[in-house]
Every structure is written in structure tokens, then in C-alpha cells.
Design an enzyme around this catalytic site. Structure first.
Site, PDB file in Angstrom:
ATOM      1  N   CYS A 222       0.813  -1.219   0.000  1.00  0.00           N
ATOM      2  CA  CYS A 222       0.000   0.000   0.000  1.00  0.00           C
ATOM      3  C   CYS A 222       0.852   1.276   0.000  1.00  0.00           C
ATOM      4  O   CYS A 222       1.423   1.615  -1.020  1.00  0.00           O
ATOM      5  CB  CYS A 222      -0.982  -0.064   1.159  1.00  0.00           C
ATOM      6  SG  CYS A 222      -2.425   0.965   0.889  1.00  0.00           S
TER       7      CYS A 222
ATOM      8  N   ARG B  47     -12.887   6.002  -2.209  1.00  0.00           N
ATOM      9  CA  ARG B  47     -11.776   5.367  -1.517  1.00  0.00           C
ATOM     10  C   ARG B  47     -11.918   3.879  -1.752  1.00  0.00           C
ATOM     11  O   ARG B  47     -13.029   3.346  -1.720  1.00  0.00           O
ATOM     12  CB  ARG B  47     -11.874   5.681  -0.022  1.00  0.00           C
ATOM     13  CG  ARG B  47     -10.560   5.978   0.610  1.00  0.00           C
ATOM     14  CD  ARG B  47     -10.554   6.230   2.068  1.00  0.00           C
ATOM     15  NE  ARG B  47      -9.325   5.643   2.565  1.00  0.00           N
ATOM     16  CZ  ARG B  47      -8.134   6.208   2.462  1.00  0.00           C
ATOM     17  NH1 ARG B  47      -8.000   7.401   1.908  1.00  0.00           N
ATOM     18  NH2 ARG B  47      -7.059   5.591   2.886  1.00  0.00           N
TER      19      ARG B  47
ATOM     20  N   HIS C 102      -3.517  -5.629   2.521  1.00  0.00           N
ATOM     21  CA  HIS C 102      -3.218  -5.823   3.930  1.00  0.00           C
ATOM     22  C   HIS C 102      -3.855  -7.145   4.345  1.00  0.00           C
ATOM     23  O   HIS C 102      -4.472  -7.829   3.544  1.00  0.00           O
ATOM     24  CB  HIS C 102      -3.836  -4.695   4.766  1.00  0.00           C
ATOM     25  CG  HIS C 102      -3.271  -3.354   4.463  1.00  0.00           C
ATOM     26  ND1 HIS C 102      -2.090  -2.911   4.986  1.00  0.00           N
ATOM     27  CD2 HIS C 102      -3.730  -2.346   3.691  1.00  0.00           C
ATOM     28  CE1 HIS C 102      -1.853  -1.677   4.565  1.00  0.00           C
ATOM     29  NE2 HIS C 102      -2.831  -1.313   3.778  1.00  0.00           N
TER      30      HIS C 102
HETATM   31  N1  GLN Z   1      -1.964   6.738   2.139  1.00  0.00           N
HETATM   32  C1  GLN Z   1      -2.147   5.850   1.009  1.00  0.00           C
HETATM   33  C2  GLN Z   1      -3.495   5.994   0.334  1.00  0.00           C
HETATM   34  O1  GLN Z   1      -4.493   6.273   0.960  1.00  0.00           O
HETATM   35  C3  GLN Z   1      -1.883   4.422   1.436  1.00  0.00           C
HETATM   36  C4  GLN Z   1      -2.884   3.923   2.458  1.00  0.00           C
HETATM   37  C5  GLN Z   1      -2.472   2.618   3.091  1.00  0.00           C
HETATM   38  O2  GLN Z   1      -1.292   2.318   3.201  1.00  0.00           O
HETATM   39  N2  GLN Z   1      -3.447   1.865   3.568  1.00  0.00           N
HETATM   40  O3  GLN Z   1      -3.578   5.805  -0.859  1.00  0.00           O
END
Ligand code: GLN
Length: 243
Positions: A94, A130, A196
Site C-alpha cells: 500500500c 476510496r 493488507h
Molecule cells: N496513504 C495511502 C493511500 O491512501 C496508502 C494507504 C495505506 O497504506 N493503507 O492511498
């Protein structure tokens, strides 16, 4: 075994460790030890230099601000780039995935340079969207792994350049968020993924792939009943949500 001790480097637990990404380090370590491979685990805080002599490097996810801080520090530290250049194995999740690419958008809405270790570029996805939820994805058959299961939560979307291949194709979830069905990317021994879970607990085969790359020898299979149970539970949940 051609290796006296496997050096496992976990980069920036103080900045990049959301969603239990520490589990990835624990699982790689454990699966190596179960094969009789001696492991030295090196946790590198963001005020410490990244050693160049690691065999496997892990970088986890993070919120936008810690992600920017981590990238600033990693850009000043040649350690990871040197390790990858001499063939070390790297898995980045990520925020880590975005950082090892050419660029990403930070918490101040600026385009930040990444480390350029993987030919990908990350930007913002459509406003108001998102990418959150469970993911299922079929892995590039070359890698010989069963479908990946994971959890994603990111605003960034990642576009792949010609120097990488998609790690997998989603059958549920967003993955790279580019609406082409791709999830993650890899080239050589460098893998980036949005998953994750932590990703290794859901997909121990991925941990074994990194270990195989790093040691150069085939690994003895392990009894994976608990992992299989977790996979089955998550697959059931994804299918129930989809129906
Ligand atoms: N900050 C990054 C995004 O929102 C990665 C988020 C994360 O590592 N879960 O795209």
C-alpha cells in the site's frame, strides 16, 4: 542451504505499519525458521539507516502524512536502492508500494517523488472514492500461487509502466484502482501490493515465494491448516458480500 543467516529487514515500523503489517515480518521469520533457516530480523526505525546487506525487505502501509515522511527519509538513504540493485527481495504494501514507485500524491496534494524501484506511478483516484474492503485476486500464473485474499484501504490509484507486470487480477475489490482489474505489480524480486491482512497471514505462499527468491532453494511444504481456515473464512465473507 547456501545462506548462513537470512537477513530480514522491516523498514520503518514507526511510520509504516497499519493494519497489522508487522505480521508480514513475523510470518516470513516463522516460515523460514520452520525450514531450519536461521533469521536475523532487523527493524529499521525512520531515524536509522537502511542496511544494504538484507536478503528480504518489507515495507508496510501508512496514512498519507507518515507516508510522506517515510518517503522523504528513504529518498535520502541509498540503502534500499543499493540492496534492490544487487538482487535483494522486496515486498511493499500500500503506502510502501506507492513509495517504491516513481511518484505518488501526498497529504498536501503535492506530487512526491518515490524511489523509482518499481515502474509504477500513483495518483489520486476519483474524488469521493476510496478503495476499501475485501479483495480477491488471481495471481500471475508465472508465480504459481493460489488466489490472493486481502483487505484494502487506499485513496491512491497506481498505474503500471512497461517495466512491471501486474501481480494479480482482481475478482473482488479494486486492487490498483485503475479499473483495469490489475492488483499490485512486480518486476524481478520486487513486489508491490495493496493487500493488507496482513497479506502473508492470508497468503502464506507469498511469504514462501519471497523466501525461495532470497534463498535460491525450494522450500519444504508446511502444515497450513490455520492459514487455510482464515482463507476459507475470508473467501466466504467476500462471496457473501458479493451475492
Ligand atoms: N496513504 C495511502 C493511500 O491512501 C496508502 C494507504 C495505506 O497504506 N493503507 O492511498
Amino acid at each position: 542451504m547456501g545462506m548462513s543467516k537470512l537477513r530480514l529487514v522491516w523498514i520503518y515500523p514507526d511510520l509504516l505499519s497499519t493494519y497489522g503489517d508487522q505480521g508480514n515480518a513475523l510470518i516470513v521469520e516463522r516460515r523460514a525458521r520452520l525450514r531450519g533457516i536461521d533469521v536475523e530480523r532487523i527493524d529499521v526505525r525512520s531515524d536509522q539507516p537502511v542496511p544494504t546487506s538484507g536478503d528480504i525487505y518489507l515495507i508496510g502501509g501508512g496514512e498519507d502524512r507518515p507516508q510522506r515522511l517515510a518517503a522523504e527519509r528513504l529518498r535520502r538513504d541509498p540503502g534500499l536502492g543499493q540492496a534492490v540493485a544487487r538482487g535483494a527481495t522486496l515486498l511493499a504494501v500500500c503506502a510502501g508500494y506507492q513509495i517504491i514507485g516513481h511518484e505518488f500524491v501526498d497529504d498536501l496534494d503535492r506530487v512526491e517523488p518515490g524511489l523509482g524501484l518499481l515502474d509504477v506511478k500513483s495518483g489520486r483516484g476519483p474524488v469521493g472514492r476510496r478503495c476499501v474492503g475485501e479483495v480477491l485476486a488471481d495471481v500471475d500464473p508465472v508465480l504459481g500461487l493460489p488466489p490472493l485474499s486481502g483487505f484494502e484501504n487506499h485513496q491512491g490509484v497506481t498505474h503500471l509502466g512497461p517495466g512491471v507486470k501486474p501481480l494479480a487480477r482482481v475478482t473482488a475489490g479494486f486492487g490498483n484502482g485503475t479499473d483495469d482489474g490489475s492488483e499490485g505489480a512486480y518486476a524481478g524480486r520486487v513486489i508491490g501490493t495493496y493487500l493488507h491482512g496482513p497479506v502473508m497471514s492470508r497468503n502464506p505462499g507469498l511469504a514462501d515465494l519471497l523466501l525461495t527468491w532470497a534463498t535460491g532453494v525450494p522450500l519444504t511444504p508446511l502444515e497450513d491448516r490455520w492459514h487455510e481456515q482464515l482463507r476459507a473464512e475470508r473467501l466466504k465473507a467476500v462471496r457473501a458480500a458479493a451475492s
